[in-house]
Scaffold this active site. Structure first.
Site, PDB file in Angstrom:
ATOM      1  N   ASN A 287      39.335 -36.656  50.479  1.00  0.00           N
ATOM      2  CA  ASN A 287      39.469 -38.520  50.474  1.00  0.00           C
ATOM      3  C   ASN A 287      39.022 -38.995  50.148  1.00  0.00           C
ATOM      4  OD1 ASN A 287      39.083 -37.916  53.309  1.00  0.00           O
ATOM      5  ND2 ASN A 287      41.141 -38.604  53.843  1.00  0.00           N
TER       6      ASN A 287
ATOM      7  N   LYS B  70      27.712 -39.204  57.415  1.00  0.00           N
ATOM      8  CA  LYS B  70      26.919 -38.397  58.665  1.00  0.00           C
ATOM      9  C   LYS B  70      25.358 -38.397  57.321  1.00  0.00           C
ATOM     10  CE  LYS B  70      31.455 -35.839  57.687  1.00  0.00           C
ATOM     11  NZ  LYS B  70      31.944 -36.828  58.718  1.00  0.00           N
TER      12      LYS B  70
ATOM     13  N   LYS C  20      28.405 -30.046  52.772  1.00  0.00           N
ATOM     14  CA  LYS C  20      28.902 -29.156  52.259  1.00  0.00           C
ATOM     15  C   LYS C  20      30.392 -29.491  51.845  1.00  0.00           C
ATOM     16  CE  LYS C  20      33.275 -25.576  52.253  1.00  0.00           C
ATOM     17  NZ  LYS C  20      33.750 -27.057  51.197  1.00  0.00           N
ATOM     18  N   PRO C  21      30.635 -30.113  50.913  1.00  0.00           N
ATOM     19  CA  PRO C  21      31.887 -30.846  50.107  1.00  0.00           C
ATOM     20  C   PRO C  21      32.988 -30.414  50.290  1.00  0.00           C
ATOM     21  CG  PRO C  21      30.523 -30.376  48.321  1.00  0.00           C
ATOM     22  CD  PRO C  21      29.707 -29.878  49.793  1.00  0.00           C
TER      23      PRO C  21
ATOM     24  N   THR D   9      42.528 -31.044  61.916  1.00  0.00           N
ATOM     25  CA  THR D   9      42.501 -30.716  63.361  1.00  0.00           C
ATOM     26  C   THR D   9      42.552 -29.255  63.399  1.00  0.00           C
ATOM     27  OG1 THR D   9      43.805 -32.138  64.021  1.00  0.00           O
ATOM     28  CG2 THR D   9      43.225 -30.861  65.814  1.00  0.00           C
TER      29      THR D   9
ATOM     30  N   LEU E 214      26.154 -23.337  71.789  1.00  0.00           N
ATOM     31  CA  LEU E 214      26.198 -24.661  71.953  1.00  0.00           C
ATOM     32  C   LEU E 214      25.331 -26.147  71.245  1.00  0.00           C
ATOM     33  CD1 LEU E 214      24.002 -24.700  75.814  1.00  0.00           C
ATOM     34  CD2 LEU E 214      26.663 -24.899  75.317  1.00  0.00           C
TER      35      LEU E 214
ATOM     36  N   GLU F 108      35.765 -35.702  62.851  1.00  0.00           N
ATOM     37  CA  GLU F 108      36.737 -36.932  63.146  1.00  0.00           C
ATOM     38  C   GLU F 108      37.756 -36.092  61.989  1.00  0.00           C
ATOM     39  OE1 GLU F 108      36.802 -40.036  63.443  1.00  0.00           O
ATOM     40  OE2 GLU F 108      34.113 -39.939  63.867  1.00  0.00           O
TER      41      GLU F 108
ATOM     42  N   CYS G  70      42.947 -40.586  56.933  1.00  0.00           N
ATOM     43  CA  CYS G  70      43.280 -40.445  58.288  1.00  0.00           C
ATOM     44  C   CYS G  70      43.398 -41.664  58.541  1.00  0.00           C
ATOM     45  CB  CYS G  70      41.977 -39.763  58.538  1.00  0.00           C
ATOM     46  SG  CYS G  70      40.624 -40.369  58.224  1.00  0.00           S
TER      47      CYS G  70
ATOM     48  N   GLU H  69      31.856 -42.476  65.106  1.00  0.00           N
ATOM     49  CA  GLU H  69      31.184 -43.021  63.555  1.00  0.00           C
ATOM     50  C   GLU H  69      30.277 -44.496  63.875  1.00  0.00           C
ATOM     51  OE1 GLU H  69      31.663 -39.003  60.431  1.00  0.00           O
ATOM     52  OE2 GLU H  69      32.414 -40.970  59.865  1.00  0.00           O
TER      53      GLU H  69
HETATM   54  P1  NAP Z   1      40.466 -29.636  56.082  1.00  0.00           P
HETATM   55  O1  NAP Z   1      40.883 -28.665  55.405  1.00  0.00           O
HETATM   56  O2  NAP Z   1      39.664 -29.493  57.236  1.00  0.00           O
HETATM   57  O3  NAP Z   1      38.636 -29.351  54.454  1.00  0.00           O
HETATM   58  C1  NAP Z   1      37.707 -29.923  55.100  1.00  0.00           C
HETATM   59  C2  NAP Z   1      36.612 -29.698  54.980  1.00  0.00           C
HETATM   60  O4  NAP Z   1      36.486 -28.917  56.275  1.00  0.00           O
HETATM   61  C3  NAP Z   1      35.997 -29.040  53.592  1.00  0.00           C
HETATM   62  O5  NAP Z   1      35.303 -29.621  52.788  1.00  0.00           O
HETATM   63  C4  NAP Z   1      36.859 -27.695  53.590  1.00  0.00           C
HETATM   64  O6  NAP Z   1      36.086 -27.076  53.063  1.00  0.00           O
HETATM   65  C5  NAP Z   1      36.184 -27.010  55.100  1.00  0.00           C
HETATM   66  N1  NAP Z   1      37.156 -26.467  55.773  1.00  0.00           N
HETATM   67  C6  NAP Z   1      38.255 -26.241  55.559  1.00  0.00           C
HETATM   68  N2  NAP Z   1      38.256 -24.851  56.218  1.00  0.00           N
HETATM   69  C7  NAP Z   1      37.119 -24.613  56.901  1.00  0.00           C
HETATM   70  C8  NAP Z   1      36.971 -23.827  58.548  1.00  0.00           C
HETATM   71  N3  NAP Z   1      37.588 -22.752  58.570  1.00  0.00           N
HETATM   72  N4  NAP Z   1      35.910 -23.876  58.629  1.00  0.00           N
HETATM   73  C9  NAP Z   1      34.899 -24.625  58.209  1.00  0.00           C
HETATM   74  N5  NAP Z   1      35.188 -25.740  56.861  1.00  0.00           N
HETATM   75  C10 NAP Z   1      35.994 -25.020  56.718  1.00  0.00           C
HETATM   76  O7  NAP Z   1      41.384 -30.885  55.851  1.00  0.00           O
HETATM   77  P2  NAP Z   1      41.538 -31.255  54.498  1.00  0.00           P
HETATM   78  O8  NAP Z   1      43.500 -30.707  54.634  1.00  0.00           O
HETATM   79  O9  NAP Z   1      41.051 -31.351  52.860  1.00  0.00           O
HETATM   80  O10 NAP Z   1      41.613 -32.986  54.724  1.00  0.00           O
HETATM   81  C11 NAP Z   1      42.633 -33.710  55.364  1.00  0.00           C
HETATM   82  C12 NAP Z   1      42.730 -34.001  56.730  1.00  0.00           C
HETATM   83  O11 NAP Z   1      41.424 -34.795  56.961  1.00  0.00           O
HETATM   84  C13 NAP Z   1      44.029 -34.450  57.138  1.00  0.00           C
HETATM   85  O12 NAP Z   1      44.474 -34.228  58.408  1.00  0.00           O
HETATM   86  C14 NAP Z   1      42.483 -36.121  57.505  1.00  0.00           C
HETATM   87  O13 NAP Z   1      43.842 -36.779  57.866  1.00  0.00           O
HETATM   88  C15 NAP Z   1      41.345 -35.239  58.576  1.00  0.00           C
HETATM   89  N6  NAP Z   1      40.444 -36.972  58.255  1.00  0.00           N
HETATM   90  C16 NAP Z   1      40.435 -37.130  58.928  1.00  0.00           C
HETATM   91  C17 NAP Z   1      39.129 -38.271  58.732  1.00  0.00           C
HETATM   92  C18 NAP Z   1      38.671 -39.596  59.922  1.00  0.00           C
HETATM   93  O14 NAP Z   1      37.483 -39.789  59.753  1.00  0.00           O
HETATM   94  N7  NAP Z   1      39.493 -39.167  60.798  1.00  0.00           N
HETATM   95  C19 NAP Z   1      38.659 -38.501  57.299  1.00  0.00           C
HETATM   96  C20 NAP Z   1      39.607 -38.465  55.864  1.00  0.00           C
HETATM   97  C21 NAP Z   1      40.488 -37.302  56.868  1.00  0.00           C
HETATM   98  P3  NAP Z   1      37.583 -26.664  51.133  1.00  0.00           P
HETATM   99  O15 NAP Z   1      37.786 -27.720  50.918  1.00  0.00           O
HETATM  100  O16 NAP Z   1      36.475 -25.795  50.858  1.00  0.00           O
HETATM  101  O17 NAP Z   1      38.682 -25.961  52.129  1.00  0.00           O
END
Ligand code: NAP
Ligand code: MG
Length: 479
Positions: free
Chosen positions: A151, A160, A174-175, A229, A243, A249, A283, A456
């Site tokens: 996003n 980061k 890793k995007p 989450t 560790l 986030e 988010c 952050e």
């Molecule tokens: P996501 O599925 O958790 O993906 C985020 C990143 O993690 C991607 O690069 C993804 O790669 C990777 N990933 C996926 N599964 C993984 C695993 N098992 N182990 C390690 N890495 C893994 O998140 P999303 O659904 O795309 O994003 C939306 C969520 O992010 C929402 O809940 C939003 O609120 C939250 N968010 C939080 C913030 C904040 O600053 N707090 C900012 C933006 C978004 P792939 O693309 O290859 O799956």
């Protein structure tokens, strides 16, 4: 895009690739390598070897390199903007603002790093330390993995990568598989600016595969993750054995509380502006609208008017306010969530339809506190669930009943009410008279509860990406 490891641009060992699809047109715009464990381990080994070389570059030189990167970024910003619009469907004005912000964040961290002083202990403060001097210095952690969501692929890259590099770490970027190109271009620009090859690497592949590798490797010293989450919890478990420092986030389902004494036009403008940004995929955008029943009807009428006037369409047009979601798949998920909210008793006031990857701005009234959307159902789309309240205590209780807590908002002309709310809400930030969709580079940005761990920002991340060493000069004084 291939992988960028050290000086090399290489395909994954398996040669596998994934299509990157434009959500607005449905067309394949480019392909991205699907790395596996072997690729990730190779990149991490390269990073671990490069880390001490990069850390030996004097800080003032590293700062110069970061500033050179920022000028390249500013010169070629449209390349990145184009990538963001094509692969992520981000509205072009927002993409431009994000690239601009990323440059500022890099500069902000460079300034902060030059002024990251250590401590000395008070002299002769206790008998054990009599006539000693103690000072602290900061060391890098080693290899930092920066795992990015789709996003805000550029702004979060900056939050980061800039502090990790400035503190002398090597980085693996890793995007998200939906949006790999902006990060690829940024990594190339960092190398062009003079970052030691191997100190910045770019790896792509499915998140699941990357997570599996993270559970086994000992080469990653810290991970900074922004995303869901569920994945955050998994990364924390994966890192426990070695560790590994784990900064998370995560998601949010934050309250936007409107008191009856508010400036109603301001309330409507902030609610719609904050929630429609990035087509609702933010988010920290407030996602539950908790409104005093005395003004609920008037507020929702004005809100419906504002969101239906927002122009939805081609993200490449400067007139577009609401673009598509990142993919048709995510839009189908959001559509299902909207249906669930309505079948649970929500009353649809506008929108609710999906067309390809586009979701119309949707306002749903009559949400009651026990419904899923009033608790932990985070909808990553331009959707406004409206929940009524009668008393201050009720507004606080509904606000805090979710397991998330990232960015709350309160709208009131009475500062005492607003401050009392800000004090009571369980969230990492609370905006008074504005949407929770707010981020300055300096603020400690992060969540309470299941919204994350760590903060952050230029005042915090340099510390999180380094470790302190105490150096003691024993008995050097003679007082
Ligand atoms: P996501 O599925 O958790 O993906 C985020 C990143 O993690 C991607 O690069 C993804 O790669 C990777 N990933 C996926 N599964 C993984 C695993 N098992 N182990 C390690 N890495 C893994 O998140 P999303 O659904 O795309 O994003 C939306 C969520 O992010 C929402 O809940 C939003 O609120 C939250 N968010 C939080 C913030 C904040 O600053 N707090 C900012 C933006 C978004 P792939 O693309 O290859 O799956
Ligand atoms: Mg996902």
């Amino acid at each position: 895009m291939k992988l960028l490891i050290g000086k090399e641009e290489i395909p994954s060992v398996t040669g596998r690739e994934a299509d990157v699809v434009s959500p607005a047109s449905g067309k394949v715009v480019w392909k991205v390598a699907l790395g596996n464990e072997e690729d990730f381990e190779k990149a991490a080994r390269t990073a671990a070897e490069a880390a001490p070389i990069w850390n030996a570059v004097p800080l003032y030189r590293r700062i110069e390199i970061i500033y050179r990167f920022v000028s390249i970024l500013r010169e070629r910003s449209e390349e990145i903007v184009e990538a963001m619009v094509s692969e992520g469907g981000k509205a072009i004005n927002e993409a431009r603002a994000e690239v601009d912000c990323a440059g500022n964040v890099f500069c902000g961290f460079a300034e902060a790093a030059r002024n990251a002083f250590g401590n000395t202990m008070p002299l002769n403060a206790d008998p054990r330390t009599e006539n000693d001097i103690l000072l602290t210095i900061r060391d890098p952690l080693g290899v930092v993995a920066a795992v990015l969501p789709f996003n805000f692929p550029v702004e979060l890259f900056a939050h980061k990568v800039a502090p990790a590099l400035l503190m002398g770490n090597a980085v693996l970027v890793k995007p998200a598989t939906y949006t790999p190109r902006s990060a690829y271009l940024m990594v190339k620009m960092l190398l062009e600016a003079g970052v030691t090859p191997g100190a910045i690497n770019y790896v792509t592949g499915s998140g699941r595969e990357f997570g599996l590798w993270m559970s086994k490797t000992n080469l990653v010293d810290a991970v900074s993750f922004t995303g869901s989450t569920a994945v955050g919890v998994e990364l924390m478990q994966n890192g426990a054995r070695s560790l590994r420092r784990t900064y998370l986030e995560l998601g949010g389902n934050d309250p936007f509380v409107v008191f009856a004494d508010c400036d109603l036009d301001l309330a409507v403008a902030e609610a719609s502006g904050g929630r429609l940004w990035n087509a609702g995929q933010t988010c920290c955008a407030c996602k539950r609208f908790i409104v005093d029943n005395k003004i609920r009807k008037e507020f929702t009428e004005k809100l419906v008017r504002a969101v239906t006037e927002a122009s939805m369409g081609d993200p490449a047009l400067e007139t577009t306010v609401v673009g598509p979601l990142v993919s048709e798949k995510e839009a189908k998920n959001a559509e299902k969530q909207i249906e669930e909210v309505i079948s649970a008793g929500g009353r649809l006031l506008c929108g609710g339809h999906r067309k390809g990857a586009f979701i119309e701005p949707t306002v749903i009234d009559n949400i009651t506190p026990e419904m899923a959307v009033a608790n932990d159902m985070e909808i990553f789309a331009p959707v406004f669930p409206i929940i009524g309240f009668d008393t201050f205590e009720e507004a606080v209780a509904i606000s805090n009943q979710t397991s998330y807590g990232l960015a709350a908002a309160v709208i009131s002309e009475n500062m005492k009410t607003a401050l009392r709310f800000a004090d009571r809400v369980k969230a990492g930030m609370c905006v008074i008279n504005g949407s929770g969709n707010y981020r300055s580079m300096q603020q400690p940005f992060g969540g309470y509860k299941h919204s994350g761990i760590g903060r952050e920002g230029t005042a915090d991340t340099l510390k999180e990406f380094s470790q302190q060493k105490a150096v003691i000069l024993k008995k050097v004084l003679d007082r």
